[in-house]
Design a protein around this motif. Sequence first.
Motif, PDB file in Angstrom:
ATOM      1  N   ILE A 269       8.368  -3.958  -1.502  1.00  0.00           N
ATOM      2  CA  ILE A 269       7.196  -4.701  -1.960  1.00  0.00           C
ATOM      3  C   ILE A 269       7.543  -5.531  -3.194  1.00  0.00           C
ATOM      4  N   ILE A 270       8.219  -4.920  -4.138  1.00  0.00           N
ATOM      5  CA  ILE A 270       8.557  -5.617  -5.383  1.00  0.00           C
ATOM      6  C   ILE A 270       9.545  -6.745  -5.132  1.00  0.00           C
TER       7      ILE A 270
ATOM      8  N   MET B  94      -0.983  -3.245  -6.833  1.00  0.00           N
ATOM      9  CA  MET B  94      -1.556  -1.922  -6.590  1.00  0.00           C
ATOM     10  C   MET B  94      -2.279  -1.859  -5.241  1.00  0.00           C
ATOM     11  N   THR B  95      -2.938  -2.938  -4.862  1.00  0.00           N
ATOM     12  CA  THR B  95      -3.597  -2.985  -3.561  1.00  0.00           C
ATOM     13  C   THR B  95      -2.557  -2.857  -2.448  1.00  0.00           C
ATOM     14  N   ARG B  96      -1.463  -3.576  -2.587  1.00  0.00           N
ATOM     15  CA  ARG B  96      -0.405  -3.522  -1.570  1.00  0.00           C
ATOM     16  C   ARG B  96       0.272  -2.156  -1.551  1.00  0.00           C
TER      17      ARG B  96
ATOM     18  N   PHE C 222       1.765   2.655   1.024  1.00  0.00           N
ATOM     19  CA  PHE C 222       2.060   4.084   0.843  1.00  0.00           C
ATOM     20  C   PHE C 222       1.186   4.922   1.769  1.00  0.00           C
ATOM     21  N   ARG C 223      -0.093   4.541   1.892  1.00  0.00           N
ATOM     22  CA  ARG C 223      -1.014   5.310   2.726  1.00  0.00           C
ATOM     23  C   ARG C 223      -0.613   5.198   4.200  1.00  0.00           C
ATOM     24  N   THR C 224      -0.360   3.958   4.685  1.00  0.00           N
ATOM     25  CA  THR C 224      -0.084   3.796   6.111  1.00  0.00           C
ATOM     26  C   THR C 224       1.317   4.255   6.491  1.00  0.00           C
ATOM     27  N   ARG C 225       2.298   4.040   5.646  1.00  0.00           N
ATOM     28  CA  ARG C 225       3.673   4.421   5.995  1.00  0.00           C
ATOM     29  C   ARG C 225       4.015   5.865   5.668  1.00  0.00           C
TER      30      ARG C 225
ATOM     31  N   SER D  14      -1.130   8.356  -1.620  1.00  0.00           N
ATOM     32  CA  SER D  14      -1.818   7.380  -2.462  1.00  0.00           C
ATOM     33  C   SER D  14      -0.787   6.841  -3.463  1.00  0.00           C
ATOM     34  N   ALA D  15      -1.120   5.755  -4.121  1.00  0.00           N
ATOM     35  CA  ALA D  15      -0.222   5.209  -5.142  1.00  0.00           C
ATOM     36  C   ALA D  15      -0.021   6.217  -6.274  1.00  0.00           C
TER      37      ALA D  15
END
Length: 153
Positions: A126-127, A33-35, A40-43, A47-48
Amino acid sequence: MEETTPVSSMIRQNGPIKIAAWRLMMEKYQDFMTRFEHEFRTRHGLSANEFDVLINASTSAQVRHRDLLRSLVISRSALSRLLGKLEGRGLVTQEPDPEDHRGVLVALTEAGQKLCAEAAETNGEIIISAFSGLTDAEAEEIFQLVSKICPVG
């Protein structure tokens, strides 16, 4: 500065393994969730939780507000606020459900579909990266083992 020992490792040494396994799953979940939140925010400027709404709304042309709520881990008021923000950004539309006048239908706009697809690629990256040390057979084993956990309640 020394790295701290995860709580799951301490529980594993001193407590029931099932509690340690649960704690380890929670620690890994928090890592993900942190990643997700950062990427998501920067790219994508999301928000998640906003991504979660978009990806769940993308499963059909329109989805009922109450059905979205069932697939998310947020309150009704939090969903309403998120949908309001997403609608304000032109990513979703909301309209009264003609079959249930108390209900609301949510749909992704073209911009919402595009952003959702881009963010879904990030989600997959990410996954896949996190699971890169596992074979498909090991991932299948994890899936089968986690599926055996009984629901609470």
